[in-house]
Design an enzyme around this catalytic site. Structure first.
Site, PDB file in Angstrom:
ATOM      1  N   CYS A 103     -19.624  -1.540  66.637  1.00 31.04           N
ATOM      2  CA  CYS A 103     -19.541  -1.079  67.890  1.00 31.04           C
ATOM      3  C   CYS A 103     -18.154  -0.172  68.481  1.00 31.04           C
ATOM      4  CB  CYS A 103     -20.004  -1.743  68.883  1.00 31.04           C
ATOM      5  SG  CYS A 103     -18.435  -3.893  69.020  1.00 31.04           S
ATOM      6  N   GLU A 135     -24.093   6.530  69.437  1.00 26.13           N
ATOM      7  CA  GLU A 135     -24.481   5.798  68.446  1.00 26.13           C
ATOM      8  C   GLU A 135     -25.423   5.984  67.254  1.00 26.13           C
ATOM      9  OE1 GLU A 135     -24.506   2.100  70.114  1.00 26.13           O
ATOM     10  OE2 GLU A 135     -22.596   0.720  68.917  1.00 26.13           O
TER      11      GLU A 135
HETATM   12  P1  NDP Z   1     -30.242  -4.685  70.717  1.00 28.73           P
HETATM   13  O1  NDP Z   1     -29.511  -4.277  71.713  1.00 28.73           O
HETATM   14  O2  NDP Z   1     -31.449  -3.855  70.089  1.00 28.73           O
HETATM   15  O3  NDP Z   1     -30.269  -6.502  69.938  1.00 28.73           O
HETATM   16  C1  NDP Z   1     -29.959  -7.115  70.606  1.00 28.73           C
HETATM   17  C2  NDP Z   1     -30.091  -8.346  70.964  1.00 28.73           C
HETATM   18  O4  NDP Z   1     -31.118  -8.195  72.371  1.00 28.73           O
HETATM   19  C3  NDP Z   1     -30.648  -8.827  69.637  1.00 28.73           C
HETATM   20  O5  NDP Z   1     -30.784 -10.067  69.847  1.00 28.73           O
HETATM   21  C4  NDP Z   1     -32.311  -8.547  70.018  1.00 28.73           C
HETATM   22  O6  NDP Z   1     -33.300  -9.813  69.936  1.00 28.73           O
HETATM   23  C5  NDP Z   1     -32.298  -8.893  71.921  1.00 28.73           C
HETATM   24  N1  NDP Z   1     -33.237  -8.378  72.646  1.00 28.73           N
HETATM   25  C6  NDP Z   1     -33.773  -7.106  72.640  1.00 28.73           C
HETATM   26  N2  NDP Z   1     -34.690  -6.958  73.323  1.00 28.73           N
HETATM   27  C7  NDP Z   1     -34.243  -7.941  74.375  1.00 28.73           C
HETATM   28  C8  NDP Z   1     -34.842  -8.429  76.068  1.00 28.73           C
HETATM   29  N3  NDP Z   1     -35.690  -7.761  76.184  1.00 28.73           N
HETATM   30  N4  NDP Z   1     -34.581  -9.446  76.243  1.00 28.73           N
HETATM   31  C9  NDP Z   1     -33.856  -9.917  75.641  1.00 28.73           C
HETATM   32  N5  NDP Z   1     -32.895 -10.388  74.650  1.00 28.73           N
HETATM   33  C10 NDP Z   1     -33.983  -9.061  74.264  1.00 28.73           C
HETATM   34  O7  NDP Z   1     -29.514  -4.452  69.727  1.00 28.73           O
HETATM   35  P2  NDP Z   1     -29.044  -4.846  67.881  1.00 28.73           P
HETATM   36  O8  NDP Z   1     -29.005  -6.103  67.849  1.00 28.73           O
HETATM   37  O9  NDP Z   1     -29.943  -3.594  66.929  1.00 28.73           O
HETATM   38  O10 NDP Z   1     -27.344  -4.645  68.099  1.00 28.73           O
HETATM   39  C11 NDP Z   1     -27.169  -3.745  67.848  1.00 28.73           C
HETATM   40  C12 NDP Z   1     -25.854  -2.987  69.034  1.00 28.73           C
HETATM   41  O11 NDP Z   1     -24.958  -3.661  69.299  1.00 28.73           O
HETATM   42  C13 NDP Z   1     -24.987  -1.512  68.724  1.00 28.73           C
HETATM   43  O12 NDP Z   1     -25.689  -1.025  69.074  1.00 28.73           O
HETATM   44  C14 NDP Z   1     -23.868  -2.426  69.254  1.00 28.73           C
HETATM   45  O13 NDP Z   1     -23.250  -0.948  69.358  1.00 28.73           O
HETATM   46  C15 NDP Z   1     -23.643  -3.394  69.932  1.00 28.73           C
HETATM   47  N6  NDP Z   1     -22.571  -4.057  69.546  1.00 28.73           N
HETATM   48  C16 NDP Z   1     -22.229  -4.133  70.548  1.00 28.73           C
HETATM   49  C17 NDP Z   1     -20.746  -5.276  70.370  1.00 28.73           C
HETATM   50  C18 NDP Z   1     -19.778  -4.762  71.380  1.00 28.73           C
HETATM   51  O14 NDP Z   1     -18.684  -6.032  71.502  1.00 28.73           O
HETATM   52  N7  NDP Z   1     -20.112  -4.215  72.134  1.00 28.73           N
HETATM   53  C19 NDP Z   1     -20.272  -5.553  69.164  1.00 28.73           C
HETATM   54  C20 NDP Z   1     -21.467  -5.747  68.397  1.00 28.73           C
HETATM   55  C21 NDP Z   1     -22.810  -4.847  69.161  1.00 28.73           C
HETATM   56  P3  NDP Z   1     -33.835  -8.518  68.442  1.00 28.73           P
HETATM   57  O15 NDP Z   1     -33.398  -7.445  67.962  1.00 28.73           O
HETATM   58  O16 NDP Z   1     -33.668 -10.310  67.307  1.00 28.73           O
HETATM   59  O17 NDP Z   1     -35.374  -9.061  68.657  1.00 28.73           O
END
Ligand code: NDP
Length: 498
Positions: A286, A386
């Protein structure tokens, strides 16, 4: 071959368990091979895990900070003894080079654990004192209760650590839902806590999808706070759900870090910094450098040198210590990256390097070449949104004012860097770029002692450092009258008697 065959994908009350939800197959992104198949978590497992965390809370919160600290130091010691195993599992499950897992993810997590073991004894507040003259005021800093944590797939172990450590150091208990794609090191991390003597139920891990496990966790009335790291889109949904219950949220969301190179910068240092900053974790970071703004006199030299350095980056099997860059997390995610690069190409941007799937990596993997783009429009998708892939866009600028304006010109504000030999230019960038971190003449390094968190659409709240305690504690003001006199001077404001 798989490095783990543990099919029970839930960790509840100090033990591995099977989930009650739909089957879940965990694969190795670099090869497409199955690592393990088990049952995912659903709302019933959320109930069980939250109940375990609730049951553990009074005992854990009731320990002295010193006792919690001792157990967390022991946890760090257990992690040190199992570092190689953690690195191997992280590398396989996330498709990242073993060198990155061994030299960055795992030692970073161990250092974080040791840091929060120490920090558990240093919760801060204002000095107790007689601020009104007639009362003694003191501050209690109290844990919130059960924390629901939701983490993404890019740095599974570090994200689990960033969510869990400050919460438990402050006396909370946790239910973590890692990404369903990458739960394996989160499970090992929780197991190591139990092996260190941290009581069952303090740390629980639910492997399941956002819809099946994440949403019920956010909605659960006994969860006092949601700590979320992930995309801005999902973060917005999580915050909206939590708002219904006036639940505290901590949001670490997306980023689009600018990398500003002024014309008095060291060009070699800037080019090397850009390649490392853009390609770390195949760009799935990120804080990765995604938009380089280079002052016109250095522009051509910078682009040429970055292209040369990108040519030297070795893609290969993730377990090979010579591999520099591994796979993206999935072919679905790679399709998203390809889509963005192709749309940039169609709109007239120049793909200077990469922009294609490499020839000599496994077909079933999700590799993508380091990609360098120029000639994109500032308002185009590739500059504004992103990418989360190994893609660096380079744009020119003329004046210092323009550089600052461009750096701030996206919805995000997580991290940035400024490159110059002038203290005045770098200090101006540090002051005027709106992001949670500004690096000067470097890009990426993090330390446990310093906070990580966003401005603007990158969210709010801090991970790491003692600033994280602001998220995971409530400050309570205790105000005690210092005399037994029934008539207090301030009563005269309300009713005056003789
Ligand atoms: P997502 O937002 O798609 O998912 C993040 C988590 O949320 C996953 O565990 C996902 O589950 C879960 N999730 C999805 N829908 C819901 C819901 N309705 N309610 C609760 N939980 C839910 O992100 P990614 O996993 O694709 O990761 C990439 C993103 O993370 C990028 O945007 C990146 O910038 C950000 N990020 C930010 C950081 C920071 O410190 N600011 C650090 C690292 C990453 P599942 O996918 O298992 O269905």
């Amino acid at each position: 071959m798989s490095v783990t065959d543990q099919r029970e994908l839930q960790y509840i009350g100090g033990a591995r368990q099977s989930g009650s939800g739909a089957p879940l197959t965990i694969t190795a992104p670099a090869t497409g091979d199955e690592i393990v198949t088990g049952a995912g978590a659903n709302a019933a497992d959320v109930e069980t895990a939250v109940a375990a965390a609730q049951a553990a809370f009074p005992g854990w919160a009731g320990l002295t900070p010193g006792a919690r600290s001792d157990l967390m130091h022991e946890w760090a010691r257990v992690l040190r003894t199992r570092a190689d195993e953690f690195a191997a599992v992280e590398s396989e499950n996330a498709g990242k080079p073993i060198r990155l897992a061994t030299e960055f993810d795992v030692p970073g997590t161990i250092d974080n654990t040791a840091f929060f073991a120490g920090a558990a004894r240093h919760l801060e507040g204002k000095a107790t004192g007689e601020y009104s003259g007639d009362h003694t005021s003191s501050i209690r800093r109290e844990p919130l209760g059960v924390i629901g944590s939701i983490a993404p797939w890019n740095y599974p172990l570090q994200m689990a650590a960033w969510k869990i450590l400050p919460a438990v150091a402050a006396g909370n208990t946790v239910v973590l839902k890692p990404s369903e794609l990458t739960p394996l090191t989160s499970l090992l991390f929780a197991e190591a806590a139990t092996a260190a003597g941290i009581p069952p139920g303090v740390i629980n891990v639910l492997t399941g999808t956002g819809a099946e496990a994440g949403q019920p966790l956010v909605e659960h009335p006994a969860v006092a706070m949601i700590s979320f790291t992930g995309s801005t889109a999902v973060g917005r949904r999580v915050a909206a759900t939590a708002a219904g219950a006036v639940k505290r949220v901590h949001l670490e969301l997306g980023g689009k870090a600018p990398f500003v190179v002024f014309d008095d910068a060291d060009p070699e240092a800037a080019a090397r910094g850009a390649v490392a900053g853009a390609l770390i974790n195949a760009g799935q970071d990120c804080t990765a450098a995604t938009r380089a703004y280079v002052q016109r006199p250095l522009f051509e030299e910078f682009v040429g040198r970055v292209a040369e350095l990108m040519d030297q980056v070795r893609l290969g099997p993730v377990q090979d210590p010579d591999t520099d860059m591994g796979s993206l997390i999935s072919r679905t995610h790679r399709d998203r990256v390809i889509g963005m690069v192709e749309r940039a190409r169609e709109s007239g941007a120049k793909i200077v390097r990469g922009g294609r799937i490499p020839d000599h990596t496994p077909d079933a993997g999700a590799y993508y070449e380091p990609t360098l783009i120029t000639g994109a429009d500032q308002q185009s998708e590739i500059v504004q949104h992103e990418i989360f892939g190994p893609v660096l866009v380079v744009l020119p600028f003329d004046t210092d004012d323009e550089a600052i304006t461009l750096a701030n010109d996206t919805p995000y504000g997580l991290a940035a860097s400024a490159w110059s030999r002038s203290v005045f230019r770098t200090q101006r960038a540090a002051r005027e770029i709106r992001s949670g971190c500004v690096w000067i003449n470097d890009h990426i390094p993090i330390v446990s002692e310093m906070p990580h968190g966003g401005f603007k659409a990158s969210g709010f709240g801090k991970d790491m450092s003692t600033y994280a305690f602001e998220e995971y504690t409530n400050t309570k003001h205790v105000m005690s009258a210092i005399t037994p006199a029934p008539h207090k001077p301030w009563h005269d404001v309300i009713f005056r008697t003789n």
